[in-house]
Design a protein around this motif. Structure first.
Motif, mmCIF file in Angstrom:
data_model
loop_
_atom_site.group_PDB
_atom_site.id
_atom_site.type_symbol
_atom_site.label_atom_id
_atom_site.label_comp_id
_atom_site.label_asym_id
_atom_site.label_seq_id
_atom_site.Cartn_x
_atom_site.Cartn_y
_atom_site.Cartn_z
ATOM 1 N N GLY A 275 0.816 -1.208 0.000
ATOM 2 C CA GLY A 275 0.000 0.000 0.000
ATOM 3 C C GLY A 275 0.850 1.257 0.000
ATOM 4 N N LEU A 276 1.940 1.235 0.763
ATOM 5 C CA LEU A 276 2.840 2.379 0.778
ATOM 6 C C LEU A 276 3.494 2.557 -0.587
ATOM 7 C CD1 LEU A 276 4.145 4.654 2.473
ATOM 8 C CD2 LEU A 276 6.020 3.053 2.922
ATOM 9 N N LEU A 277 3.905 1.456 -1.228
ATOM 10 C CA LEU A 277 4.525 1.554 -2.548
ATOM 11 C C LEU A 277 3.541 2.091 -3.585
ATOM 12 C CD1 LEU A 277 6.755 -1.636 -2.794
ATOM 13 C CD2 LEU A 277 7.461 0.728 -2.397
ATOM 14 N N VAL A 278 2.280 1.707 -3.475
ATOM 15 C CA VAL A 278 1.267 2.248 -4.385
ATOM 16 C C VAL A 278 1.180 3.753 -4.204
ATOM 17 C CG1 VAL A 278 -1.217 2.325 -4.872
ATOM 18 C CG2 VAL A 278 -0.068 0.119 -4.624
ATOM 19 N N TRP A 279 1.145 4.210 -2.947
ATOM 20 C CA TRP A 279 1.082 5.650 -2.683
ATOM 21 C C TRP A 279 2.311 6.352 -3.247
ATOM 22 C CZ3 TRP A 279 4.301 8.871 0.051
ATOM 23 C CH2 TRP A 279 3.849 10.190 0.160
ATOM 24 N N VAL A 280 3.510 5.804 -3.011
ATOM 25 C CA VAL A 280 4.737 6.412 -3.533
ATOM 26 C C VAL A 280 4.658 6.504 -5.052
ATOM 27 C CG1 VAL A 280 7.240 6.116 -3.829
ATOM 28 C CG2 VAL A 280 6.192 5.728 -1.586
ATOM 29 N N ASP A 281 4.208 5.432 -5.685
ATOM 30 C CA ASP A 281 4.097 5.418 -7.143
ATOM 31 C C ASP A 281 3.156 6.512 -7.637
ATOM 32 O OD1 ASP A 281 4.598 4.249 -9.785
ATOM 33 O OD2 ASP A 281 2.511 3.581 -9.669
ATOM 34 N N GLU A 282 2.050 6.703 -6.938
ATOM 35 C CA GLU A 282 1.052 7.692 -7.350
ATOM 36 C C GLU A 282 1.521 9.126 -7.141
ATOM 37 O OE1 GLU A 282 -2.323 6.521 -5.034
ATOM 38 O OE2 GLU A 282 -2.901 4.947 -6.450
ATOM 39 N N THR A 283 2.482 9.340 -6.261
ATOM 40 C CA THR A 283 2.889 10.704 -5.898
ATOM 41 C C THR A 283 4.316 11.053 -6.306
ATOM 42 O OG1 THR A 283 3.561 9.986 -3.691
ATOM 43 C CG2 THR A 283 1.293 10.771 -3.939
ATOM 44 N N ARG A 284 5.003 10.163 -6.976
ATOM 45 C CA ARG A 284 6.435 10.372 -7.240
ATOM 46 C C ARG A 284 6.735 11.285 -8.414
ATOM 47 N NH1 ARG A 284 8.565 6.262 -11.150
ATOM 48 N NH2 ARG A 284 6.763 5.025 -11.774
ATOM 49 N N GLY A 285 5.749 11.625 -9.208
ATOM 50 C CA GLY A 285 6.022 12.450 -10.382
ATOM 51 C C GLY A 285 6.907 11.718 -11.359
#
Length: 75
Positions: A33-43
């Motif tokens: 879940g954290l990796l999904v969030w990072v992926d969505e916000t990493r630009g």
């Protein structure tokens, strides 16, 4: 982990995974879940680099917040 419907792997040093696991636990998220969030916000930043920046920012802030990448959603 599946990101945007594609199987993805991230190679990080164990020390970074330890910090990311702490961030995920603090926020009530799974590691995936954290990796999904990072992926969505990493630009445009590569995923592994975004993970390292998140871990470094969290550690520099004493684990209090996630500087530079915004707030991790809490569930």
């Amino acid at each position: 982990v599946a990101l945007s419907g594609h199987a993805t792997s991230v190679a990080l040093e164990p020390e970074f995974w330890e910090v990311l696991d702490r961030i995920a636990a603090e926020r009530g998220l799974s590691g995936a879940g954290l990796l999904v969030w990072v992926d969505e916000t990493r630009g445009r930043r590569p995923l592994a680099a975004a993970c390292r920046v998140l871990a470094l920012s969290w550690a520099l802030e004493g684990g209090a917040r996630d500087a530079d990448l915004g707030d991790v959603p809490q569930t």
